[in-house]
Design a protein around this motif. Sequence first.
Motif, PDB file in Angstrom:
ATOM      1  N   ARG A  69      15.481  26.176  28.066  1.00 51.16           N
ATOM      2  CA  ARG A  69      15.689  27.078  26.929  1.00 51.16           C
ATOM      3  C   ARG A  69      14.783  26.763  25.748  1.00 51.16           C
ATOM      4  NH1 ARG A  69      22.348  27.760  26.992  1.00 51.16           N
ATOM      5  NH2 ARG A  69      22.413  29.228  28.716  1.00 51.16           N
ATOM      6  N   ASN A 110      11.106  26.667  31.615  1.00 50.25           N
ATOM      7  CA  ASN A 110      11.213  26.982  30.176  1.00 50.25           C
ATOM      8  C   ASN A 110      11.215  25.759  29.273  1.00 50.25           C
ATOM      9  OD1 ASN A 110      11.244  29.721  30.700  1.00 50.25           O
ATOM     10  ND2 ASN A 110      13.486  29.850  30.739  1.00 50.25           N
ATOM     11  N   ASP A 154      17.495  25.181  33.045  1.00 55.88           N
ATOM     12  CA  ASP A 154      16.740  26.047  32.145  1.00 55.88           C
ATOM     13  C   ASP A 154      16.698  25.314  30.808  1.00 55.88           C
ATOM     14  OD1 ASP A 154      15.775  27.914  30.353  1.00 55.88           O
ATOM     15  OD2 ASP A 154      16.941  29.579  31.173  1.00 55.88           O
TER      16      ASP A 154
END
Length: 333
Positions: free
Chosen positions: A82, A113, A80
């Motif tokens: 982020r 992401n 991820d």
Amino acid sequence: MQLSLEQATALCRMAALGAGAGEEVADLLARATVTAEAEGNAAVGLSHHLDYLESLAAGRIDGHAEPAITRPALAVFLSDARRGIAHTGFERALEDLAKAARLFGIAVFAQKNAYTCGALGWFTRRLAERGLVALAATNGPALLAGGGSIKPVYCTNPLSFAAPVANGAPLVIDQASSATAFVKVRQAAEAGKAIPDGWALDAHGNPTTNPAEAMKGALLAFGGNRGANIALMVEVLAAGLSGANWSLDAPGFTEGAESPGSGLFVAAISPVLFDAGFEDRLGKQIERLRRRYGVHIPGRSGAEAAEKAAARGLTVSKEVVQRISDFAARYGG
């Protein structure tokens, strides 16, 4: 303007720091974009570095994001990003990914992401340099019409493939599902130049050679429905498997404060577990194709261009250098 690779890398790194990136992000972005420029892929080179800088400043990229990497199976790496760049999570998993591929024969990295990838060949080449065959796919905001559609539903959704070659540069293929890259249409619009037939539709679904109208409409896939089918395949690999935004749901990468939340899929394969002489056989086959049949070998020309750039430097537009320098001037050390 003429810049050495060292000068260009230092400038791009300083500019990323000035735009709000941390040290790791600044270093990765500078290396990736300067490498693309040196290899002759200017569309995702220094001019594209400006997209990263502007997105850092606007908040579309979190320049200090800490990717969360998990390993649900020994040969599967999930990241991820982020809201950071795509490069950080991949870089942190790279050596373990390569090790897993050598141990199990194949390993997979999937990420969600992230900001858009830039040169996708950056990721596959890193694995080929470690003796692995690699396949990568990525998506982003909707720019490309699907088969039978006049509205954008996919990003340019590129695929990249790389393989190690004995006594030579890796074979590296990096191409979009669209007839051209979006950044080339944008560059044509900025320069006031027409684009070729078959590249795009206007907002009403009509073919256009006007890049400004094309940016209001949709890009076209190469090869019609066949290219659109590849874009859908990439969408499933990059966004479906990773949990990233579908292209239809991805915020734009040039405006607003939201990350496009793009996906990245990378598969790494150990060829020596299939054939111990793979690199040598591929090297001989490539030479046969090139010398006897005149086949263009992707990756070779980029490697040759990079060698020339290392010796002679890069020729970059003064405007691009100035805009990057403006960001670098923001960095206070």
